[in-house]
Every structure is written in C-alpha cells, then in structure tokens.
Design an enzyme around this catalytic site. Structure first.
Site, PDB file in Angstrom:
ATOM      1  CB  THR B 179      87.941  34.893  66.750  1.00  0.00           C
ATOM      2  OG1 THR B 179      86.827  34.171  67.000  1.00  0.00           O
ATOM      3  CG2 THR B 179      88.284  34.826  65.430  1.00  0.00           C
ATOM      4  CG  ASN B 378      77.852  35.695  65.788  1.00  0.00           C
ATOM      5  OD1 ASN B 378      78.928  35.827  65.229  1.00  0.00           O
ATOM      6  ND2 ASN B 378      77.719  36.588  67.099  1.00  0.00           N
TER       7      ASN B 378
END
EC number: 2.3.1.35
Lengths: 383, 383
Positions: B179, B378
C-alpha cells in the site's frame, strides 16, 4: 462412536507419555473385516513427514488392517532415522495384530524436527491394541488432539451401513487439508478403487475448503477404511453423500476450534464463471490477513474483500462485483452499497458473500478471524 | 531533500483537512524541467483505485509535469464518480500550472470505498502548489503518511546528477509494491523509454521483494520523473545503480516501519536453480503466518521454514535443504542441525537463510513478524 460407529472396527486412545501434559497421546483404529479396503489422501506439501511417506506406500496397496496415530511429535524433518522409526512402528503394530506391517497406516502430529520417543510410542501402541474395543472411538479421538480444545467426531447412518469419523487439527489448516489427521470408517462393502475415488471427491469439497491460516502442514492425512461388516454393497451416490456429510461435519468442527479464533467465517463466492474461479476468489478472501483482522474488529470492511479478490485470475469485472457481509450488500457493482452500519458482526458465525457476476458457479471456503490469541498461541508453541 | 534533492523539482506538503488528525495530507511534486520524461509502475491488483486508472494513462504518454498526492482517502472502489474526482483533480492541478492535465499523475492513499472530500483536496492542491519550493521535499514526504510513524526519504548522488525519492506504506506490503506510494526524481537526462525500463528493473529487485503481510493494495504506485536539469546524459548502468539504491533504501524503511512489527526479517534463499525459484522460496517463508509468529516469539522454529518452502514448486529435494537463523545452521539436509539454543533472536533484525542445494541463484525477501499489535492496528483501522 466416531470411528467405531460402523461395525467391524475397534479403537482405543491411551496415555503413552508423549505429551508433556500427561494426556492421552496414542490411538489405534483396527479393522476386523471381513474386508479391508482402504484409501488415503495426504498433504500436498513437498516436505512430507516420515509417517506420510510410509502411509502413501500402504495406501497404494488399497488395504489397511489398522491405523496407529500419535500426538506430541510429528516425526517430520527427522531424516532417514525418522523414517526408520515409522517403519519400526508399523512392524510392531503388524506383529501385535499378527498381520502385515504393509497394511498399517501411521499418522503423527505435534512438533516438527524432533525424533519421536520410540519406547514410549511402542509401549503405548501395545496398550492401545490391548484396550481397543467397540467403545473406544471417543478415546481415540481424544488421544490425537494437540491444541484442539475438543475431540472431533461425527457419523452418518445409511439404510444398511454407517460412516463414522474422527479428526484433529487446530492451526495450519490449509490450503488443502490441515495440520490435520482424520480417520473415516465404514462397514459398507467397497473396493479400494471406490474408497480412493470417493474419498478424494469428498475431501476436495470439505477438508480442502478449510483454510484457517494459509499454512500447509507436513503431516496431513485423511484415511478411509471399509470393513464390509454390514454386508451391504453401497450405492455410490448414497455413500458419497454420507461420506461428504461426515467430512463436512469434521471440517466445520476444525474451523470452529481453530487456534485463537473468535469468529468462524464462511466465505461464499457466487456468480462465478466456474467452480475453480469461485474457489480461487473465496480462498483469496479467506487468506487475507487484513480481511481477517477486520472481521476480528467487527468492521464490515468490504474494501479488503475486493482487494483480495483482485489478486486472483478469476473471471470478473471490478465494477461488477457485489459483496454482502451477514446479508447486507455493503458493496454493489464494485462500489459503495447499502449502509455498512446495518451489518451486525457481533455473532461468532459470519458469512461473507462475493458475487462475481460472471456466471452461475459457487464455492465456500471456511476460515477464522486473525486474533492476538492466534499470535500468542503460535509464538509460544514450541517453547 | 528527498524528491527535491535533484535540480528542477519543487515540492510541498500541506494540511487540507482530509486526515481527521489535522496533519499534513496533500503533497505535490512539480517538475520544472527542462525535460519531463516519466514512467510509473502500478499495483498488480485487478481492483485498481481511480487514481491508478488515471495515472496509468498519464504514464503511457511518458511525460509528467507534476504528481499530486493525498492521504486520508484511497479513492478506491468509488465507481465512475471516483474516477471523475481524479480527473477533476488532474484538471485543477494542470490549470494551476498552466499545463496539461494529461501530464499530471494522481496518487491517493487511505480508506477504501469512500468518496474523497473534493473541496478540501482542491484547495489543498492550490495551497501545495503555492507553497512548492526547493525545500519542500520533507514536507511532501510527511504529507503522504497514513499509519507510517516516520517519513521515508532517500537520495543518491552520482558524479553529475542526483536521484531522490520519498515513499509511504506501512501495511499491505505485497507481493509486489505495497500500500505504497513512491515518487522518485532525478535531474539526469533520460528518455521516457529509459525511465520505464530502468524503473521496472529497480522496482522488481526492491519494492517487489518487500512483503509485510501478503496483502496487495489497490493504489500502489511508484513514479519516476526526470527533469534533465543537470544536463547530464546518464550512463545507464550507473543510473540503475543509484536508482536501485534509492528504491532499496526506501523499501527497507517501509519494512522497518511496518504496522505492529517487532522484528525486521530478511529471508534469503540461496543455492537455488534460478532466481525465480529463490524468490518463490523466500516469499513463501516471508508469507507464512506461523513462521512470522515464531519469529515474534523468538523461537528458531526451522520446521515452519521448511513447511513453507515445501509449498512451492522451486527445485529442491526435501532432504537437501539447509536453514540458518541468524547464522546458526539449525537445519541440515532437511533434518535437525546445530543446537537451536545457540540462536540469538533478541535483536530486531533477523536473517533467515534457506539453502536449497539446487544451484547458485539467490534472492532476498524482506518481511516482518506477526504480532498482536498488527492485529490490533488492523482490527480498528476504519473505526
């Protein structure tokens, strides 16, 4: 019950001292016939434990008198000495049953890279064979546990015969089989070829679609033994249905008891061009650590579902994919769908549906969330 | 410094209100020439964010005047409206620079599935362009952070020219890119074809070999802009060395700052039949959750390394593999090697060496351990 639900089988589970906890750790399943057709499927990992290398040869013969199983040591990555240990175990069990070692399947589970305590295992095998009885199915299922919190057993009754089974496995459940051992028994009368064909089909639709952490073990084994004791020649379609039922039940129990999990997740891919595509899409989602963390956090993060599907070669258009989480279509045509606050992720069971809008095929992969407990269990496993 | 280390570039990072924290969130990098050769590589995820779809078209032209970047929203899975937002952004920046929108690269990072706040972004772009200067490199690197704890910058000086760069990315780093967004600049004189060829080669050996969690993002972009301001025509070999140096440095910074990590792990595969095999073996180990948990627990569990390698198609014999952890050969010939208690896993940096004994090729993949902190970060990301 479990492996002793069908006629013709005896089983036992005993404490041989292989587990530091002092719990049962050696199990035996004995087929007293009259038939002894058998088949087995094994891990696809190229690093195979000694008992897998041995049992592959036994399975090729299509006949098995007994399965000897132990927990506490996987006897994997133990070199030629480890293979000799497995060979010795089969010889020992064969002799105790006045039978051929070439018809003794051996299964091991536990730590990799350590030699097995052979005196303990062999005396455990003797004790198990001595104790083996029609009521030993549950003890056997108990003895093969490692980090499993419960014993896993199942059975299905047909008109004239029964299918029973036990399994263990709580982590490393993928991508096909698990760190799992399973023994399935039946008193139907089947040829070795039927056993092999029907077992592969059932496993492909059940155990192969369980994926707790994407890791593939060195020891996975699923064996099917047919005693023929019912005298019933099984109708194949009926038998396959019962066998698949037992395998599916055991596979669900494995996922439900996966290490550290707080959610049990079914990832359904629908609208796929074919079943392979459906499976690839469902498996990619089931393996995404970020998706699994989101489920743990009860966050209906459909973006992570799409990002996972996008790594596959399955037929789909990014702007044609729909995603539902527990029935709420939070993603429609690759973009924002219904209100994500409507998704209730508090229950333990979660269903994620991915509609690829590319056909009519479907497949489901079962997985779990990723939790701090998983990390803790697997950081400390060998210490 | 960073992207403004080479001559011909201005940059800035400003607070446009896209991040709830109020930190900088919009950056611009402007190439004042005289040349404007450019190339970019993008995520291999088939689900691509709107800015990736736009920037792919810009990159095909081989020229770029500017890159506009934002954190706070990924503008991914936002449908045609999201693409229109990216288009509008490029038009806006092109107009502000009295230049073509077709030479404006757009990069976004942040939450998936939410429309970007366009008024905030556009006024941020105006502010960034107004503030852009030769000293703005660090502010730009700061503005593209999401969960990054530090800004990532690097530069290398050749005899006549410089290569500079910035990057962001802290999770979802795989299997190629992350990412991650990265802008690399140089004042060497290069053709668009040279930019494209040399960037792909450098990225293939650096960013592509970073794998923090096996997840592949929808937004990954690495862009190279060449201003030619040094007047130096770069020797390709020398330039490739400097470019690879900057990319490698940035890639290491990404891994070192990966979400929740407590270990930075280099998995080296050696003795491979070819580089693809080496990469496959190293990547399989780097992606094993069980291996990563073991590293977190400072447990030199080489069995999990072997089990991971065994899932690949790389050429090796299971009884020919050797594994060293921090220099101690704990596995020799697929079995128990030197005393595992000699392995010191307390330092943050860990090196795992897998010798396939099948040839002379080698490759290294950089990863991190799997921690409870990763799970926590997360699980709560979008809430």
């Amino acid at each position: 019950m479990s492996v002793t639900a069908p006629r013709g089988f005896r089983a036992a589970g005993v404490n041989a001292g292989l587990k530091p906890s002092g719990a049962r750790d050696v199990a035996v399943v004995i087929n007293d016939g009259p038939a002894r057709s058998a088949a087995a499927v094994f891990t696809r990992n190229r690093v195979k434990a000694a008992p897998v290398l041995w049992s592959q040869q036994v399975a090729e013969g299509g006949r098995a008198r007994a399965v000897i199983l132990n927990a506490g040591s996987a006897n994997a990555c133990t070199g030629p000495s480890g293979f000799a240990d497995t060979h010795t175990t089969a010889e020992h069990v064969g002799a105790a049953l006045s039978d051929s070692p070439g018809e003794v399947l051996v299964c091991s589970t536990g730590l990799i890279g350590e030699r097995i305590d052979m005196p303990a295992l062999l005396s455990g095998a003797d004790a198990a064979i001595a104790a083996a009885g029609r009521d030993g199915g549950l003890d056997a299922a108990d003895a093969i546990r490692t980090t499993d919190t419960v014993a896993k057993i199942s059975f299905r009754r047909g008109e004239d015969y029964t299918v029973g089974g036990m399994a263990k496995g709580a982590g490393m459940l993928a991508p096909a089989l698990a760190t799992m051992l399973s023994v399935i028994t039946t008193d139907a009368d089947l040829t070795p070829e039927q056993c092999d064909r029907l077992l592969r089909r059932a496993v492909g639709r059940t155990f192969d679609r369980v994926d707790s952490d994407g890791c593939l073990s060195t020891n996975d084994t699923v064996a099917l033994l047919a005693s023929g004791a019912s005298g019933a020649v099984a109708d194949e379609a009926e038998f396959e249905r019962l066998l698949t039922g037992v395998c599916d039940d055991l596979a669900r129990q494995l996922v439900a008891d996966a290490e550290g999990a707080s959610k049990t997740i079914a990832v359904e891919a629908i609208g796929a061009a074919d079943e392979d595509d459906a499976l690839a899409a469902a498996r990619a989602v089931a393996r995404s650590n970020l998706f699994k963390c989101a489920m743990h956090g009860e966050d209906p993060n459909w973006g992570r579902v799409l990002a996972a599907v996008g790594t596959t070669d399955a037929a789909f258009e990014p702007d044609g994919v729909n995603v539902a989480i527990n029935g709420v279509w939070v993603c429609r045509r690759g973009s924002v769908g219904d209100d994500r606050s409507k998704v209730d992720l508090r229950p333990r069971d979660v269903t994620v549906t991915v509609d690829l809008s590319a056909g009519n095929a479907a497949a489901t992969v079962r997985t779990t969330d990723l939790t701090a407990d998983y990390v803790h269990e697997n950081s400390a496993y060998s210490t």
